[in-house]
Design a protein around this motif. Sequence first.
Motif, PDB file in Angstrom:
ATOM      1  N   PRO A 161      47.648  46.931  27.024  1.00  0.00           N
ATOM      2  CA  PRO A 161      47.384  47.199  25.465  1.00  0.00           C
ATOM      3  C   PRO A 161      46.447  48.276  25.169  1.00  0.00           C
ATOM      4  N   LEU A 162      45.344  48.220  25.692  1.00  0.00           N
ATOM      5  CA  LEU A 162      44.255  49.048  25.394  1.00  0.00           C
ATOM      6  C   LEU A 162      44.657  50.556  25.896  1.00  0.00           C
ATOM      7  N   ALA A 163      45.065  50.505  26.997  1.00  0.00           N
ATOM      8  CA  ALA A 163      45.294  51.814  27.530  1.00  0.00           C
ATOM      9  C   ALA A 163      46.797  52.544  26.661  1.00  0.00           C
TER      10      ALA A 163
ATOM     11  N   PHE B 115      54.932  40.525  25.640  1.00  0.00           N
ATOM     12  CA  PHE B 115      55.024  41.840  25.831  1.00  0.00           C
ATOM     13  C   PHE B 115      54.741  42.380  24.097  1.00  0.00           C
ATOM     14  N   VAL B 116      53.798  43.283  23.888  1.00  0.00           N
ATOM     15  CA  VAL B 116      53.498  43.772  22.366  1.00  0.00           C
ATOM     16  C   VAL B 116      54.005  45.312  22.441  1.00  0.00           C
ATOM     17  N   ASP B 117      54.898  45.644  21.497  1.00  0.00           N
ATOM     18  CA  ASP B 117      55.266  46.801  21.236  1.00  0.00           C
ATOM     19  C   ASP B 117      54.513  47.512  20.192  1.00  0.00           C
ATOM     20  N   PHE B 118      53.485  48.398  20.939  1.00  0.00           N
ATOM     21  CA  PHE B 118      52.593  49.131  20.235  1.00  0.00           C
ATOM     22  C   PHE B 118      53.179  50.306  19.682  1.00  0.00           C
ATOM     23  N   GLY B 119      54.435  50.619  19.680  1.00  0.00           N
ATOM     24  CA  GLY B 119      55.104  51.572  18.976  1.00  0.00           C
ATOM     25  C   GLY B 119      55.244  51.100  17.521  1.00  0.00           C
ATOM     26  N   THR B 120      55.983  49.808  17.561  1.00  0.00           N
ATOM     27  CA  THR B 120      56.040  49.143  16.204  1.00  0.00           C
ATOM     28  C   THR B 120      54.410  48.732  15.569  1.00  0.00           C
ATOM     29  N   LEU B 121      53.737  48.496  16.125  1.00  0.00           N
ATOM     30  CA  LEU B 121      52.148  48.182  15.659  1.00  0.00           C
ATOM     31  C   LEU B 121      51.540  49.303  15.211  1.00  0.00           C
TER      32      LEU B 121
ATOM     33  N   SER C 136      55.061  56.274  27.936  1.00  0.00           N
ATOM     34  CA  SER C 136      56.062  55.604  29.126  1.00  0.00           C
ATOM     35  C   SER C 136      55.570  56.004  30.489  1.00  0.00           C
ATOM     36  N   GLU C 137      54.607  56.990  30.508  1.00  0.00           N
ATOM     37  CA  GLU C 137      54.245  57.645  31.928  1.00  0.00           C
ATOM     38  C   GLU C 137      53.009  57.048  32.389  1.00  0.00           C
ATOM     39  N   LYS C 138      53.096  55.892  33.452  1.00  0.00           N
ATOM     40  CA  LYS C 138      51.938  55.145  33.892  1.00  0.00           C
ATOM     41  C   LYS C 138      51.563  55.730  35.397  1.00  0.00           C
ATOM     42  N   ARG C 139      52.718  56.472  35.969  1.00  0.00           N
ATOM     43  CA  ARG C 139      52.322  56.771  37.411  1.00  0.00           C
ATOM     44  C   ARG C 139      51.512  57.952  37.608  1.00  0.00           C
ATOM     45  N   LEU C 140      51.473  58.981  36.538  1.00  0.00           N
ATOM     46  CA  LEU C 140      50.601  60.333  36.777  1.00  0.00           C
ATOM     47  C   LEU C 140      49.314  60.231  35.853  1.00  0.00           C
ATOM     48  N   PRO C 141      48.352  60.751  36.196  1.00  0.00           N
ATOM     49  CA  PRO C 141      47.178  61.298  35.276  1.00  0.00           C
ATOM     50  C   PRO C 141      47.576  61.843  34.222  1.00  0.00           C
ATOM     51  N   GLN C 142      46.873  61.551  33.025  1.00  0.00           N
ATOM     52  CA  GLN C 142      47.104  62.416  31.773  1.00  0.00           C
ATOM     53  C   GLN C 142      45.650  62.690  30.966  1.00  0.00           C
ATOM     54  N   ASP C 143      45.763  63.901  30.306  1.00  0.00           N
ATOM     55  CA  ASP C 143      44.587  64.110  29.558  1.00  0.00           C
ATOM     56  C   ASP C 143      44.859  64.456  28.120  1.00  0.00           C
TER      57      ASP C 143
END
Length: 567
Positions: free
Chosen positions: A232-234, A164-170, A246-253
């Motif tokens: 990772p792209l998302a 797993f890549v920590d994109f917060g660190t990236l 952290s939210e992957k269950r709901l749509p976001q804009d």
Amino acid sequence: MARPEKVRLGEILVQQKLLSEDQLGAALQDQKRTGRKLGRVFIENGFVTEEQISGALAKQLDIPYINLKFYNTNPDIVRQLPETQARRFRAIALEDRRGALLIGMSDPTDLFAYDEIARLVKRNIELAVVNETEVLAAIDRIYRRTDEITDFARELEQDLGDTFVDFGTLAANPGLEEAPIVKLLQSVFDDATQVRASDIHIEPQETRLQIRFRIDGVLHLQTEADIKIATPLALRLKLMSDLDISEKRLPQDGRFAVKVKQQRIDVRISTMPTQYGESVVMRLLNQGGTTLRLDAIGMPARLVEKFRAIVQRPNGLVLVTGPTGSGKTTTLYSALSELNSVEKKLITVEDPVEYRLPGINQVQVNDKIELSFARVLRSALRQDPDIVLVGEMRDQETAQIGLRAAMTGHLVLSTLHTNDAASTPLRLMDMGVPRYMVGSSLQAVLAQRLVRVICESCSTSYQTTPTEREWLRAELRELAETTQFFHGKGCSHCNGMGYRGRTGVYELLEMTSAVVDAANHPDPAHFLKAAHAEMQGETLRRHAVQLAVQGRTTVSEAMRISNQIED
């Protein structure tokens, strides 16, 4: 072919009577002062055109002039010359003539470029003259980043491995620009901009991740990659647009901006959870390349004149209707940019704000904090506006507030999702707006669609199909048999599609006294009859047929528009 000799462009143009001695002298002084190329000075001062310069060089050097706009380039041959050198020397490989490679150059007298190109391709070369503008457009079109995108996707797969890549660190890493994920996204945006894509779709499937571009309203597959780079792209895109990672269950804009080739591109992003991961769709809004004028969006001259007169009125409601993606926002912004002046206060209420216009107060609706269209519109009317744009009339409350504003001295522009112009006033009544309010406030309805334009580089006449002929006979009667129709065969300019770009199809219903009287009649059929009589046959269908007759679009595109209206 013998190595070309250096020639003086100004002298050639004077000899061929394309330039006067006085113009040459003025251009030389301008060149000395600014340091620009002499040819560019001639063109920018309006002394000669690019075509005249190219033709004069071709005649002087006794080599062909090739108009790239009508030349079907072969990408495999073009790529024999590396992109960096092609851009540097304004050159393009056009044809393999066995013994030699035909190279098009905007300046075939550049001896250093000639020697360098011959060294790079390790072939004898023959020269042709091409326009600088066209050669740069061809380079943008052909040296696409498909291979680069695929390579970066593979590099990212290898970097990820099974961990797993920590994109917060990236995100906090100062060397982020070197990360494969950022290289991949940059290449995707570069390529999407080159091919004039309006949307980028990143869609996880069961075993693969597919990236598609919407070009001229049609989706095209750009590349496929390993499914494990989808998350990772998302995540990276969510970080760029300040969404909740952290939210992957709901749509976001959300939205963010990128810089592509010195142009600012605003990106509207929408994420949605699907069976195999988060689907991401990005709408690209080029803030630098937008022509916001009513006479530049495909509206017929007679209609432009009539619509301009309507939006110049001091008050009333003007609606633009059509389905999603039919160009309504572009039309409204074009009207706003022409109305914008120091003497008028303009306020827009939008979801989202698509284009940023100087001198206009633009408000973004935010339902999360209950900042709705109706609420912003009420506040906007207390800001002493002259003109108000409401992004969309979605409900009865917004429609009534907008109509009341139109009755009390404001010009209100808005959109509505209806099938055609005639049905729009009835739709307002269905939403619960009183008949008297529609009749007294609504000034006009402009309905529109977008049709694809035939690629002018490969446009050719063709024999219509039996289905098309039957449809044309109903539309054109006796003209159907004598009119010649065109389509695009498909070439390198349009990526084999036969279409390049889109234009608008329009119809305008003005609420004259006769139409207003009919709107107050309880029978909808009575109103529709009066509305169609007012439009005098100038309908969406008729405009689409006219474009097909003019050879600007195909019969199949005109039929598609007609079917949409009937549906």
